[in-house]
Design a protein around this motif. Structure first.
Motif, mmCIF file in Angstrom:
data_model
loop_
_atom_site.group_PDB
_atom_site.id
_atom_site.type_symbol
_atom_site.label_atom_id
_atom_site.label_comp_id
_atom_site.label_asym_id
_atom_site.label_seq_id
_atom_site.Cartn_x
_atom_site.Cartn_y
_atom_site.Cartn_z
ATOM 1 N N LYS A 55 1.069 -0.796 0.090
ATOM 2 C CA LYS A 55 -0.061 0.235 -0.001
ATOM 3 C C LYS A 55 0.808 1.402 -0.035
ATOM 4 C CE LYS A 55 -3.690 2.251 2.764
ATOM 5 N NZ LYS A 55 -4.922 2.023 3.721
ATOM 6 N N GLY A 56 1.942 0.962 0.769
ATOM 7 C CA GLY A 56 2.806 2.243 0.616
ATOM 8 C C GLY A 56 3.613 2.667 -0.722
ATOM 9 N N LEU A 57 4.246 1.615 -1.578
ATOM 10 C CA LEU A 57 4.890 1.599 -2.209
ATOM 11 C C LEU A 57 3.365 2.364 -3.289
ATOM 12 C CD1 LEU A 57 6.827 -2.048 -2.697
ATOM 13 C CD2 LEU A 57 7.573 0.844 -2.347
ATOM 14 N N LYS A 58 2.195 1.987 -3.575
ATOM 15 C CA LYS A 58 1.479 2.495 -4.207
ATOM 16 C C LYS A 58 1.285 3.510 -4.164
ATOM 17 C CE LYS A 58 -1.386 -1.666 -5.210
ATOM 18 N NZ LYS A 58 -2.050 -2.709 -5.120
ATOM 19 N N LYS A 59 1.148 4.215 -2.796
ATOM 20 C CA LYS A 59 0.970 5.784 -3.076
ATOM 21 C C LYS A 59 2.306 6.866 -2.487
ATOM 22 C CE LYS A 59 -0.507 9.801 -0.148
ATOM 23 N NZ LYS A 59 -1.393 9.876 -0.449
ATOM 24 N N LEU A 60 3.081 5.432 -2.644
ATOM 25 C CA LEU A 60 4.631 6.408 -2.832
ATOM 26 C C LEU A 60 4.574 6.620 -4.774
ATOM 27 C CD1 LEU A 60 7.651 7.538 -2.595
ATOM 28 C CD2 LEU A 60 8.636 4.866 -2.516
ATOM 29 N N GLU A 61 4.329 6.237 -5.571
ATOM 30 C CA GLU A 61 3.895 5.493 -6.691
ATOM 31 C C GLU A 61 3.895 7.129 -7.040
ATOM 32 O OE1 GLU A 61 6.181 5.452 -10.744
ATOM 33 O OE2 GLU A 61 6.733 4.300 -8.748
ATOM 34 N N VAL A 62 2.641 7.061 -6.560
ATOM 35 C CA VAL A 62 1.365 7.954 -6.908
ATOM 36 C C VAL A 62 1.913 9.858 -7.381
ATOM 37 C CG1 VAL A 62 -0.819 9.274 -6.415
ATOM 38 C CG2 VAL A 62 -1.036 7.158 -6.366
ATOM 39 N N GLU A 63 2.845 9.704 -5.652
ATOM 40 C CA GLU A 63 3.228 11.371 -5.465
ATOM 41 C C GLU A 63 4.389 11.291 -5.957
ATOM 42 O OE1 GLU A 63 2.189 13.172 -3.194
ATOM 43 O OE2 GLU A 63 0.302 11.594 -2.260
ATOM 44 N N LYS A 64 4.996 9.914 -6.744
ATOM 45 C CA LYS A 64 6.400 10.798 -7.525
ATOM 46 C C LYS A 64 6.306 10.971 -8.929
ATOM 47 C CE LYS A 64 10.035 7.917 -9.644
ATOM 48 N NZ LYS A 64 10.754 6.642 -9.909
ATOM 49 N N ARG A 65 4.467 10.663 -9.501
ATOM 50 C CA ARG A 65 3.986 10.600 -10.703
ATOM 51 C C ARG A 65 3.749 12.468 -10.597
ATOM 52 N NH1 ARG A 65 1.324 5.520 -12.291
ATOM 53 N NH2 ARG A 65 3.099 4.177 -13.267
ATOM 54 N N LYS A 66 3.132 12.451 -9.706
ATOM 55 C CA LYS A 66 2.860 13.965 -8.970
ATOM 56 C C LYS A 66 3.959 14.826 -9.936
ATOM 57 C CE LYS A 66 -1.060 13.222 -6.580
ATOM 58 N NZ LYS A 66 -1.634 13.695 -4.576
ATOM 59 N N ILE A 67 4.731 14.669 -8.870
ATOM 60 C CA ILE A 67 6.074 15.885 -8.770
ATOM 61 C C ILE A 67 6.509 15.485 -10.282
ATOM 62 C CG2 ILE A 67 8.378 15.938 -8.231
ATOM 63 C CD1 ILE A 67 7.408 14.734 -5.323
ATOM 64 N N GLU A 68 7.068 14.600 -11.499
ATOM 65 C CA GLU A 68 7.237 13.817 -12.345
ATOM 66 C C GLU A 68 6.578 14.855 -13.594
ATOM 67 O OE1 GLU A 68 10.335 9.795 -11.714
ATOM 68 O OE2 GLU A 68 7.851 10.195 -12.301
ATOM 69 N N ASN A 69 5.154 14.506 -13.421
ATOM 70 C CA ASN A 69 4.328 15.226 -14.302
ATOM 71 C C ASN A 69 3.671 16.284 -14.525
ATOM 72 O OD1 ASN A 69 4.721 12.415 -14.826
ATOM 73 N ND2 ASN A 69 2.502 11.499 -14.185
ATOM 74 N N ASN A 70 4.309 17.347 -13.434
ATOM 75 C CA ASN A 70 3.916 18.658 -13.073
ATOM 76 C C ASN A 70 4.588 19.558 -13.995
ATOM 77 O OD1 ASN A 70 2.503 20.770 -12.556
ATOM 78 N ND2 ASN A 70 1.913 19.844 -10.177
ATOM 79 N N PRO A 71 3.878 20.023 -15.083
ATOM 80 C CA PRO A 71 4.426 21.086 -16.120
ATOM 81 C C PRO A 71 5.447 22.347 -15.092
ATOM 82 C CG PRO A 71 1.923 20.779 -16.471
ATOM 83 C CD PRO A 71 2.531 20.358 -15.705
#
Length: 609
Positions: A55-71
């Motif tokens: 569950k923690g890894l899924k949450k971490l991946e979501v937060e990581k993508r937010k940072i990577e994909n934000n223009p």
């Protein structure tokens, strides 16, 4: 919870046997197993932790993508992993990611595998790279993870950097061009004068362990129980970089140096938090406690440090035999002498109030002392302590000049002749003068036990050693106090003594026999069933007395007799059925008789478990 085991080698998370080509859990990617059967057998205990990590890894991946994909825009500099490494926490949008990563790294520590510890360390190291100012305090956990992986050298380098460069008042944490954690292969045998840490308990505890692991290795080499050429068999990872330190020349000097350092660091940890060493023993509970907050000086701070730095201590071979954990008293920063013994089987809550000794200002003539003499006062038994509805009316002065205030009514209630010849002129004038203190030729740590016994309050917060407790109670008959009146089931002193039974059953039994404490002796009986009576010394026999020696002998003899009676009774035959015919029953009866005969012949307590 199983006792944590060395994670510096690859091993099965279920059977804990080292091995190569282990299977990895497909869920958490951290637990490792010999085979699918071991993975299946471990699932019931691993399931909750595995799902929490997933569950923690899924949450971490979501937060990581937010940072990577934000223009990028006028407020957002784009991919922060590339543009803002070093001061992540200063950008509010990164904090959910950092919290999610902290959760994953924290949970991974709980998995018993090298892969889990290594992955956890990698997370923490990258977090401190992303945020040098370390607002989340991950630097408290990193050194212990290094030690768990047998990377003592890296742990030492890490601690030294923070104790030197990282402690400079002019170090600019925002300047990413400055060297950061750049110390490599520093001399772990060098003078530790630079290590002046007085507040970071986790750092002191790990530095103490680094030095202790080296000390234990050198002592084993000196005794010939370990081969200095076999680096893999040694505890410390320091030797990989400094094998010359294992040579026989100056071995005694290095051992002496390390012993001195370990003692200093051990006491420094106690000064920072007097609850730590006690909390370390109760690691099973304290590693799993979820703290909403903690304060560095109380028991919650001790628990936090156990979670940060306790696992490498528990996983280090030989730490259980480290003598200061059992007997060496240490002095805390507030003047309290505590015994941070590993044998203490209690959790001290944050609200625990230790029976510290307060070194008060000079009392001078008012206290009947010579000018310039410092008087110490017990904080558990002083003129302001609310342990009774009435003010204290008597004061005692121990052999080491500590004052204890008390109530004659409480003391004489069950022991009318207590302190006969001492209480005569001891009544305090107005309840506030110490000039009539009654001198007791007993040290304060022992008298503290006696007073707690008389008042039925717990001395556990002071962490007295078993030796101190026994010596104190042994004195009571000389003071016309019968310990049988006070040491009964349900009292605090009984509970404290009972807590030592699993570790020191014979000592407690001998003590109980000496003072005819039947209930306490009974509590010891189950722990003495496998004790070899031939190892009893004359002193132990004399101590427990003839009556309790007979009880111990009877326990062993009659227990064996009862076992034989049970085994000798062959199962009765029953009506023949299709699944159990007469020949089957006869064969079973014969097998039972043979097995029983074998058991009866060589049965002894503790043999079959």
């Amino acid at each position: 919870m199983q006792r944590p085991i060395d994670c510096s080698v690859h091993r099965c998370s279920f059977c804990r046997v080292p091995g190569d080509n282990l299977l990895r859990c497909s869920g958490c990617k951290a637990a490792t197993y010999c085979n699918q059967q071991h993975q299946a057998d471990a699932w019931s205990s691993h399931k909750a932790l595995c799902k929490a990590i997933q569950k923690g890894l899924k949450k971490l991946e979501v937060e990581k993508r937010k940072i990577e994909n934000n223009p990028a825009d006028s407020w957002w500099p784009g991919n922060l992993f590339e543009t803002s490494a070093g001061h992540f926490w200063g950008i509010i949008d990164t904090r959910d990611y950092m919290r999610a990563r902290l959760h994953v790294a924290w949970e991974l520590q709980k998995v018993t595998s090298r892969e889990a510890v290594k992955t956890s360390l990698n997370h923490f190291r990258d977090m401190i790279r992303l945020n040098r100012s370390d607002n989340m305090g991950v630097r408290n956990t990193i050194p212990g993870l290094y030690v768990r992986l047998k990377k003592d050298q890296e742990a030492y380098d890490f601690l030294k950097w923070y104790a030197t460069e990282g402690s400079r008042s002019d170090y600019d944490w925002a300047n990413l061009d400055l060297p950061f954690l750049n110390l490599k292969d520093q001399d772990a045998m060098e003078n530790l004068a630079y290590f002046k840490e007085k507040y970071d308990l986790s750092a002191v505890v790990v530095m103490c362990l680094i030095q202790l692991r080296m000390l234990l290795d050198l002592q084993d080499i000196k005794e010939g129980t370990r081969d200095p050429s076999d680096l893999l068999s040694l505890r410390s990872g320091i030797w990989k970089k400094r094998p010359e330190l294992l040579r026989a020349d100056e071995l005694e000097h290095r051992i002496s140096t390390l012993q001195s350092r370990v003692d200093i660091l051990f006491k420094r940890a106690t000064n920072i938090n007097k609850h730590f060493w006690v909390s370390l023993l109760n690691y099973e509970d304290n590693l799993s406690i979820l703290l909403d907050y903690f304060s560095s000086g109380d028991a919650s701070g001790a628990i936090m440090s156990v979670q940060n730095a306790g696992r490498p201590w528990i996983e280090t071979d030989g730490v259980d035999d480290f003598e200061p954990l059992h007997v060496a008293p240490s002095q805390s920063s507030d003047g309290m002498y505590v015994n941070p013994q590993i044998e203490m089987l209690q959790y001290l809550s944050p609200s625990s109030l230790p029976d510290q000794v307060d070194h008060s200002p000079t009392l001078g003539d008012a206290a009947g002392a010579a000018e310039g003499t410092t008087i110490s006062v017990s904080t558990a038994f002083n003129i302001e302590t609310l342990i009774h509805e009435s003010p204290p009316d008597i004061v005692f002065s121990t052999s080491d000049s500590v004052l204890f205030y008390g109530h004659t009514g409480v003391i004489l209630a069950r022991s009318p002749h207590a302190f006969q010849g001492v209480l005569g002129g001891g009544t305090m004038s107005g309840g506030s003068s110490a000039d009539t203190a009654n001198h007791i030729d007993i040290p304060s740590d022992e008298f503290n036990i006696i007073m707690h016994m008389l008042y039925d309050t717990s001395p556990a917060a002071h962490s007295p050693s078993l030796q101190t407790i026994i010596q104190a109670i042994d004195r009571t008959p000389l003071l016309n106090i019968d310990p049988k009146i006070y040491i009964v089931s349900g009292t605090h002193i009984f509970a404290l003594l009972e807590s030592y039974v699993p570790l020191r059953p014979l000592d407690i039994y001998s003590f109980a026999g000496h003072h005819t404490l039947h209930d306490l002796a009974t509590r010891c009986s189950s722990q003495l069933l496998s004790f070899s009576l031939t190892t009893l010394t004359d002193a132990q026999v004399e101590r427990m007395g003839a009556v309790y020696l007979k009880k111990l002998l009877s326990l062993h003899i009659y227990r064996m007799e009862e076992l034989k009676k049970i085994l000798q009774k062959v199962p009765e035959f029953h009506a023949v059925t299709d699944s159990c015919k007469f020949p089957d029953q006869k064969a079973l009866s014969r097998a039972w008789a043979l097995a029983a005969a074998s058991l009866i012949f060589d049965a002894s307590p503790g043999k079959y478990q």
